[in-house]
Write an enzyme that holds these catalytic residues in place. Structure first.
Site, short mmCIF file in Angstrom:
data_model
loop_
_atom_site.label_atom_id
_atom_site.label_comp_id
_atom_site.label_asym_id
_atom_site.label_seq_id
_atom_site.Cartn_x
_atom_site.Cartn_y
_atom_site.Cartn_z
N GLN A 161 36.87 27.70 14.00
CA GLN A 161 36.14 29.00 13.32
C GLN A 161 34.67 28.82 13.79
O GLN A 161 33.94 27.62 13.42
CB GLN A 161 36.17 28.92 11.95
N MET A 204 36.51 26.06 5.10
CA MET A 204 35.38 25.70 4.11
C MET A 204 34.28 24.79 4.81
O MET A 204 34.55 23.88 5.29
CB MET A 204 36.00 25.14 3.01
N VAL A 205 33.00 25.36 4.44
CA VAL A 205 31.86 24.48 4.95
C VAL A 205 31.83 23.12 3.97
O VAL A 205 32.36 23.17 2.91
CB VAL A 205 30.44 25.16 4.76
N CYS A 265 31.69 35.45 5.61
CA CYS A 265 30.77 34.54 4.90
C CYS A 265 29.48 35.36 4.40
O CYS A 265 28.68 35.78 5.16
CB CYS A 265 30.66 33.41 5.56
N GLU A 315 33.38 26.52 9.58
CA GLU A 315 32.47 27.31 10.31
C GLU A 315 31.34 26.64 11.01
O GLU A 315 30.56 25.75 10.41
CB GLU A 315 31.63 28.27 9.57
N ARG A 328 39.73 27.39 -2.16
CA ARG A 328 39.24 26.30 -3.16
C ARG A 328 40.39 25.79 -3.78
O ARG A 328 40.23 24.54 -4.34
CB ARG A 328 38.39 27.17 -4.14
N ASN A 343 43.60 36.19 1.46
CA ASN A 343 42.85 35.14 1.21
C ASN A 343 41.83 35.47 -0.03
O ASN A 343 41.67 36.63 -0.49
CB ASN A 343 41.85 34.85 2.40
N GLY A 350 42.72 33.96 -3.41
CA GLY A 350 43.40 33.91 -4.71
C GLY A 350 43.38 32.87 -5.60
O GLY A 350 44.25 32.97 -6.57
N LYS A 395 37.99 36.49 10.40
CA LYS A 395 38.30 36.58 9.10
C LYS A 395 37.14 37.61 8.38
O LYS A 395 35.94 37.39 8.63
CB LYS A 395 38.23 35.11 8.31
#
Length: 488
Positions: free
Chosen positions: A87, A19-20, A116, A43, A243, A214, A216, A155
């Site tokens: 990543q 997650m950025v 992304c 990333e 999240r 991923n 959910g 991913k």
């Protein structure tokens, strides 16, 4: 290339998703504490990483990848070495391999972001943009799998049809990747759109490589039991959470979630302990607070301008002060140790002096380096030669200047190469008893002298040899320097 025998297993795992701005070291460590098996960093773009220098930070006990502007782009530590997956954002096989080789000995695996949909990722042909170029995907992944000794994953997002997605995943499987994470939405879809568990399940059943489900957080995942429910619904090897873990890092805890206050305090402890930038710390805390951002505490957090202020807001000032004091004491101890080692390796070739450069003491455009250069020109000597060393643990600098075959330096380490060179020039000038250009020396005439096209006749030529000889007779000490670091 053979993958290490101790490489990551991607079966039956719960994983922190990349997650950025969230997947920095404090969040990764917190997720591991609460039960995550594997954690992905945010990333990081290949071009940015290729500018970085690997630095061992002895004060924080971390490995830092530091940009030319001294910003830490990626920080990791021993605690997560066997669990963290790096990543990267890339659209080029050779750049991807160069980045992977830069970090592979400090991480457990390498991942390529192919899912992304944000512009910052896709505009360079990275992220979800790669989904429309299967040949490039194949090239990047094959190059990585064959070029490094750590497991490689990717991913992706699902394509317009299940058949297209399965075809792509089978092509990816043939490259030899260790796992494939699938976000169950198309690249144009957002969290409010339902996650396609049926498509993820079809993909998982079509290949033998581990598939990680991923996407959910919105529909499925509210606590730990939901992680397993999502895994069963998608028939996948493992589950990756974004999240839901950002809001509640204890989502990975089998015994149940922890109170928000506890989460915040544990996160802040890691942020202070590992010197996380306050803006990143504030952003992650805001994600945890969510609906509480509008209360008095949330508004104070928005206004905070330092880690110290953040600690004050959450009644952790004592922790901040104690930890800061410990880190500072450790830094001083390491500096003293380095100085002691320097002192034990003295040599008669270097004259040392405890001096620092303070530009406030000099007129505009007048510096010790300029004064030393002018003196060398006047005395018909070769111009001064500066050799600068960077100390890895704190990225401080020290410079040695050579004038007339004699070396001079300050005993202090400076924050920049420029300051280190000025300090070395001061050491030389003071040793030779020469003016260094301070306001108190009324050296402003030096600037005017430099504007003249022709140098004045040498007036002190007979005295030159005496000065140089005098400098050579001074008591001298050598502090061996590392080879030229290449910093300019």
């Amino acid at each position: 290339m053979t993958v290490n025998a101790t490489s990551l297993c991607f079966r039956n795992k719960v994983i922190l998703a990349p997650m950025v701005r969230v997947g920095t070291l404090p969040m990764r460590l917190l997720a591991l504490d609460y039960g995550a098996d594997i954690v992905y960093c945010e990333e990081l773009i290949d071009l940015k990483m290729l500018q970085c220098k690997r630095v061992v930070n002895e004060v924080l006990e971390t490995v830092d990848f530091v940009a030319p502007n001294e910003r830490v782009v990626f920080r990791t530590c021993e605690r997560e070495k066997d669990s963290v997956v790096f990543q990267m954002g890339t659209a080029d096989a050779e750049r991807a391999l160069a980045v992977a080789r830069l970090v592979e000995h400090d991480v457990a695996g390498i991942d390529v972001n192919m899912g992304c949909p944000k512009e910052y990722s896709t505009k360079g042909g990275m992220g979800a943009a790669l989904l429309s170029d299967p040949d490039k995907i194949e090239s990047i992944l094959t190059t990585l799998v064959q070029g490094i000794c750590k497991p490689v994953t990717c991913k992706i997002r699902i394509l317009p049809s299940t058949e297209e997605t399965i075809s792509l995943v089978k092509k990816i499987e043939k490259t030899g990747v260790a796992a494939i994470a699938v976000h169950g939405r198309k690249k144009e879809e957002r969290p409010q759109h339902p996650v396609r568990c049926d498509v993820i399940k079809a993909i998982s059943e079509a290949v033998s490589v581990p598939v990680i489900a991923n996407g959910g957080s919105h529909d499925f995942i509210k606590d730990y039991s939901d992680l397993r429910a999502f895994q069963e619904a998608t028939a996948t090897s493992s589950v990756m959470v974004a999240r839901a873990a950002m809001w509640n890092p204890s989502i990975f805890r089998k015994e149940g979630s922890r109170p928000l206050n506890d989460l915040i305090q544990e996160y802040i402890k890691y942020a202070v302990r590992y010197d996380n930038h306050y803006t990143n710390t504030k952003y992650c805390l805001c994600q945890m607070l969510r609906e509480q951002l509008e209360n008095a505490q949330g508004k104070k957090l928005h206004a905070a301008q330092s880690l110290q202020e953040i600690c004050e807001i959450f009644e952790m000032s004592n922790f901040y002060n104690e930890t800061s004091a410990l880190l500072e004491a450790k830094k001083v101890s390491l500096e003293t140790k380095d100085q002691d080692e320097d002192d034990q390796m003295e040599d008669v070739d270097v004259i040392k002096m405890a001096v620092k450069f303070d530009k406030r003491e000099y007129p505009p455009q007048i510096t010790p380096k300029m004064c030393l250069l002018e003196w060398c020109r006047k005395e018909k000597l070769l111009q001064p030669v500066y050799e600068t060393t960077e100390r890895p643990q704190d990225r401080l600098f020290r410079s040695v200047v050579t004038v007339a075959n004699q070396k001079y330096r300050s005993t202090f380490w400076e924050k920049s190469k420029k300051l280190a060179e000025q300090a070395a020039a001061i050491a030389c000038l003071r040793t030779l008893g020469l003016p260094e250009g301070k306001w108190s020396e009324e050296a402003s005439h030096l600037a005017n002298k430099r504007k003249r096209p022709d140098q004045e006749p040498l007036r002190n030529g007979d005295h030159r040899e005496e000065l140089v000889a005098g400098a050579s007779c001074k008591k001298a000490h050598l502090i061996p320097e590392a080879p030229d670091s290449g910093i300019s």
